[in-house]
Design a protein around this motif. Structure first.
Motif, PDB file in Angstrom:
ATOM      1  N   PRO A 112     -55.237 -15.651   9.882  1.00 34.88           N
ATOM      2  CA  PRO A 112     -56.451 -15.539   9.057  1.00 34.88           C
ATOM      3  C   PRO A 112     -57.717 -15.419   9.889  1.00 34.88           C
ATOM      4  N   VAL A 113     -57.747 -16.055  11.063  1.00 30.80           N
ATOM      5  CA  VAL A 113     -58.912 -15.927  11.952  1.00 30.80           C
ATOM      6  C   VAL A 113     -59.019 -14.498  12.468  1.00 30.80           C
ATOM      7  N   PHE A 114     -57.887 -13.935  12.888  1.00 29.65           N
ATOM      8  CA  PHE A 114     -57.851 -12.560  13.378  1.00 29.65           C
ATOM      9  C   PHE A 114     -58.335 -11.586  12.313  1.00 29.65           C
ATOM     10  N   LEU A 115     -57.853 -11.741  11.090  1.00 29.20           N
ATOM     11  CA  LEU A 115     -58.268 -10.844  10.019  1.00 29.20           C
ATOM     12  C   LEU A 115     -59.755 -10.974   9.719  1.00 29.20           C
ATOM     13  N   ALA A 116     -60.239 -12.220   9.662  1.00 31.67           N
ATOM     14  CA  ALA A 116     -61.657 -12.435   9.382  1.00 31.67           C
ATOM     15  C   ALA A 116     -62.534 -11.859  10.479  1.00 31.67           C
ATOM     16  N   ASP A 117     -62.101 -11.990  11.723  1.00 35.34           N
ATOM     17  CA  ASP A 117     -62.875 -11.452  12.841  1.00 35.34           C
ATOM     18  C   ASP A 117     -62.988  -9.940  12.793  1.00 35.34           C
ATOM     19  N   HIS A 118     -62.091  -9.301  12.061  1.00 27.87           N
ATOM     20  CA  HIS A 118     -62.120  -7.842  11.943  1.00 27.87           C
ATOM     21  C   HIS A 118     -62.522  -7.388  10.544  1.00 27.87           C
ATOM     22  N   GLY A 119     -63.205  -8.269   9.830  1.00 22.59           N
ATOM     23  CA  GLY A 119     -63.794  -7.887   8.559  1.00 22.59           C
ATOM     24  C   GLY A 119     -62.850  -7.848   7.380  1.00 22.59           C
ATOM     25  N   ILE A 120     -61.668  -8.433   7.511  1.00 21.35           N
ATOM     26  CA  ILE A 120     -60.708  -8.479   6.409  1.00 21.35           C
ATOM     27  C   ILE A 120     -60.767  -9.874   5.813  1.00 21.35           C
ATOM     28  N   GLY A 121     -61.172  -9.983   4.562  1.00 23.93           N
ATOM     29  CA  GLY A 121     -61.515 -11.264   3.974  1.00 23.93           C
ATOM     30  C   GLY A 121     -60.333 -12.073   3.481  1.00 23.93           C
ATOM     31  N   LEU A 146     -26.899 -24.794  21.606  1.00 23.34           N
ATOM     32  CA  LEU A 146     -27.875 -25.026  22.675  1.00 23.34           C
ATOM     33  C   LEU A 146     -28.770 -23.808  22.886  1.00 23.34           C
ATOM     34  N   VAL A 147     -28.346 -22.669  22.385  1.00 19.00           N
ATOM     35  CA  VAL A 147     -29.203 -21.475  22.376  1.00 19.00           C
ATOM     36  C   VAL A 147     -30.009 -21.414  21.080  1.00 19.00           C
ATOM     37  N   LEU A 148     -29.337 -21.710  19.964  1.00 17.17           N
ATOM     38  CA  LEU A 148     -29.989 -21.576  18.659  1.00 17.17           C
ATOM     39  C   LEU A 148     -31.174 -22.524  18.514  1.00 17.17           C
ATOM     40  N   LEU A 149     -31.034 -23.780  18.874  1.00 12.93           N
ATOM     41  CA  LEU A 149     -32.096 -24.754  18.629  1.00 12.93           C
ATOM     42  C   LEU A 149     -33.386 -24.414  19.384  1.00 12.93           C
ATOM     43  N   PRO A 150     -33.336 -24.107  20.697  1.00 10.04           N
ATOM     44  CA  PRO A 150     -34.588 -23.674  21.353  1.00 10.04           C
ATOM     45  C   PRO A 150     -35.141 -22.381  20.763  1.00 10.04           C
ATOM     46  N   ALA A 151     -34.257 -21.485  20.338  1.00  5.20           N
ATOM     47  CA  ALA A 151     -34.732 -20.237  19.724  1.00  5.20           C
ATOM     48  C   ALA A 151     -35.486 -20.526  18.431  1.00  5.20           C
ATOM     49  N   ILE A 152     -35.037 -21.526  17.679  1.00  2.74           N
ATOM     50  CA  ILE A 152     -35.725 -21.883  16.432  1.00  2.74           C
ATOM     51  C   ILE A 152     -37.093 -22.498  16.739  1.00  2.74           C
ATOM     52  N   VAL A 153     -37.186 -23.331  17.776  1.00  2.00           N
ATOM     53  CA  VAL A 153     -38.502 -23.864  18.180  1.00  2.00           C
ATOM     54  C   VAL A 153     -39.438 -22.714  18.526  1.00  2.00           C
ATOM     55  N   LEU A 154     -38.925 -21.763  19.292  1.00  2.00           N
ATOM     56  CA  LEU A 154     -39.737 -20.621  19.710  1.00  2.00           C
ATOM     57  C   LEU A 154     -40.181 -19.797  18.512  1.00  2.00           C
ATOM     58  N   ILE A 155     -39.245 -19.486  17.621  1.00  2.00           N
ATOM     59  CA  ILE A 155     -39.588 -18.611  16.494  1.00  2.00           C
ATOM     60  C   ILE A 155     -40.493 -19.329  15.507  1.00  2.00           C
ATOM     61  N   ASP A 156     -40.334 -20.650  15.360  1.00  2.00           N
ATOM     62  CA  ASP A 156     -41.198 -21.373  14.427  1.00  2.00           C
ATOM     63  C   ASP A 156     -42.638 -21.380  14.926  1.00  2.00           C
ATOM     64  N   THR A 157     -42.803 -21.491  16.231  1.00  2.00           N
ATOM     65  CA  THR A 157     -44.151 -21.429  16.804  1.00  2.00           C
ATOM     66  C   THR A 157     -44.774 -20.058  16.586  1.00  2.00           C
ATOM     67  N   VAL A 158     -43.951 -19.022  16.692  1.00  2.00           N
ATOM     68  CA  VAL A 158     -44.429 -17.658  16.444  1.00  2.00           C
ATOM     69  C   VAL A 158     -44.668 -17.440  14.952  1.00  2.00           C
ATOM     70  N   TYR A 159     -43.698 -17.826  14.140  1.00  2.00           N
ATOM     71  CA  TYR A 159     -43.754 -17.585  12.699  1.00  2.00           C
ATOM     72  C   TYR A 159     -45.004 -18.210  12.076  1.00  2.00           C
ATOM     73  N   ARG A 160     -45.342 -19.418  12.491  1.00  2.00           N
ATOM     74  CA  ARG A 160     -46.441 -20.139  11.855  1.00  2.00           C
ATOM     75  C   ARG A 160     -47.824 -19.691  12.334  1.00  2.00           C
ATOM     76  N   GLN A 161     -47.883 -18.671  13.177  1.00  2.00           N
ATOM     77  CA  GLN A 161     -49.194 -18.082  13.483  1.00  2.00           C
ATOM     78  C   GLN A 161     -49.827 -17.488  12.222  1.00  2.00           C
ATOM     79  N   GLN A 162     -49.004 -17.174  11.237  1.00  2.00           N
ATOM     80  CA  GLN A 162     -49.555 -16.625   9.995  1.00  2.00           C
ATOM     81  C   GLN A 162     -50.453 -17.630   9.283  1.00  2.00           C
ATOM     82  N   TYR A 163     -50.270 -18.927   9.554  1.00  2.00           N
ATOM     83  CA  TYR A 163     -51.078 -19.950   8.904  1.00  2.00           C
ATOM     84  C   TYR A 163     -52.266 -20.402   9.752  1.00  2.00           C
ATOM     85  N   SER A 164     -52.318 -20.007  11.003  1.00  2.00           N
ATOM     86  CA  SER A 164     -53.379 -20.496  11.891  1.00  2.00           C
ATOM     87  C   SER A 164     -54.220 -19.358  12.449  1.00  2.00           C
ATOM     88  N   THR A 165     -53.670 -18.570  13.370  1.00  2.00           N
ATOM     89  CA  THR A 165     -54.485 -17.541  14.019  1.00  2.00           C
ATOM     90  C   THR A 165     -54.605 -16.257  13.200  1.00  2.00           C
TER      91      THR A 165
END
Length: 398
Positions: free
Chosen positions: A231-240, A210-229
């Motif tokens: 690349p936008v962050f890098l592009a906004d700062h001139g990293i192609g 009951l602790v692990l499953l919500p923690a996995i939801v939380l970490i998956d939301t954080v982890y997958r920022q690499q696929y969404s925000t």
């Protein structure tokens, strides 16, 4: 690795081949905005509805498996997904809102069935190795698939990707029908389930889950920022995009090289402690971006993120399998599978909203949430270990 049964190796080979042609949804947005001519908002709606179907399939696929058999579920869902993909390009755009989530739902059910079949085939002491073999096959196929899909799209069209994916999924169903053993009979399943507790009672008896499953939801939301925000962050700062592509290559290459050896080397270590450490590393990865948008910071972020993924994903899946009563193995795997892909929908929505409203807040928030998830799992590990020694329910070693 000798404890991993032949069935797992054969199923993993099929998963690899299927993942090689599972590039449809990598290029879905490009297809919708290009050949379909949809606007960004409309394409996002169609893709988002498909993502909801994927999560629903992961969360519920195990229920079907526990009731009608995991092999039957795998075969039926693969056929539904394959046939749906074959018809997708011929459908009018409004019909995509129905057929696409159906295909994704079936794909999610296949994913849950794969995990359950591996968990059921491998003895408890070797489940981490078995799951690592399955993940290696899937990651290897996905590494090959997108570049191959780009070549097909460039030579022909994006529509052919759906056809190839559909054919590949149907071939996977035919292959799985040959290599997987028949499901237990209804009478055998009923005998196993007779007098057994239900899902929610079983979860209450296993508080660490009951602790692990919500923690996995939380970490998956954080982890997958690499696929969404990210690349936008890098592009906004001139990293192609070249740098971003290199980061993705680091992630894929290191996982392919190290996840399986790490699972073998750590197989006797307490799983929740490994999982908690992995979640902490994911949080620290985003903390590496706090100094700013520097290439060295992005590389450090990806190295830490990848190390965290290697540590938490395989042991967490195996821990859930070890905790599951025999008649609930599919439903327990579905709970984990759904939690572990929840970020596909939550990450771009929540991360995008935070980045738009307060760009400087996103990475500290991701780091804090990752550290929170890891700390919670580490704290849950101590009482779970005590329950294991006492022989109480949920006694998988923490």
């Amino acid at each position: 690795m000798r404890q991993v049964p032949r069935t797992v190796w054969l199923l993993s080979a099929g998963i690899f081949a299927n993942m090689v042609v599972s590039f449809t949804f990598v290029y879905l947005f490009v297809y919708l905005t290009g050949e379909r001519g949809l606007g960004v908002a409309s394409a996002g709606l169609v893709a988002g509805v498909g993502g909801v179907g994927l999560i629903a399939g992961n969360f519920t696929g195990g229920w079907f498996g526990d009731h009608v058999g995991h092999r039957r579920t795998l075969l039926a869902a693969s056929v539904v997904s394959g046939l749906g993909l074959l018809t997708l390009t011929a459908l009018p755009t409004p019909a995509l809102l129905v057929v696409l989530p159906l295909c994704q739902y079936a794909a999610g059910a296949v994913r849950a069935a794969n995990s359950t079949l591996v968990a059921a085939a491998v003895p408890p002491g070797a489940r981490r190795q078995g799951i690592a073999v399955m993940r290696f096959a899937g990651n290897a196929g996905f590494t090959v698939g997108p570049p191959l899909g780009a070549l097909v799209a460039a030579r022909f069209s994006y529509g052919w990707l759906f056809v190839a994916d559909g054919v590949g999924t149907l071939l996977f169903a035919a292959y799985a029908a040959k290599v997987l053993k028949a499901d237990p009979s209804p009478a055998e399943r009923a005998a196993v389930a007779a007098g057994g507790p239900g899902v929610w009672r079983s979860l209450r008896d296993r508080p660490a889950l009951l602790v692990l499953l919500p923690a996995i939801v939380l970490i998956d939301t954080v982890y997958r920022q690499q696929y969404s925000t990210l690349p936008v962050f890098l592009a906004d700062h001139g990293i192609g995009t070249g740098t971003y592509g290199a980061l993705m290559a680091i992630n894929g290459g290191v996982i392919l090289c190290l996840e399986l050896p790490a699972a073998v080397a750590l197989r006797h270590r307490a799983p929740l402690r490994i999982v908690g450490g992995g979640l902490l590393l994911v949080g620290l990865g985003y903390a590496a971006l706090l100094p700013g948008a520097f290439r060295w910071a992005a590389v450090a972020m990806m190295v830490l993120l990848t190390a965290g993924e290697i540590l938490y994903k395989t042991p967490a899946t195996a821990y859930v399998a070890d905790c599951a009563p025999g008649h609930l193995q599919g439903r327990f795997q579905s709970l984990y599978a759904g939690a572990s892909v929840s970020g596909t929908v939550l990450a771009p929505v929540l991360g995008g909203a935070v980045y738009q409203a307060a760009p400087g807040l996103l990475w500290p928030l991701c780091a804090g949430l990752g550290l929170l998830a890891g700390t919670a799992v580490l704290l849950a590990a101590a009482p779970a270990r005590g329950r294991s020694r006492a022989g109480l329910p949920g006694g998988a070693a923490a």
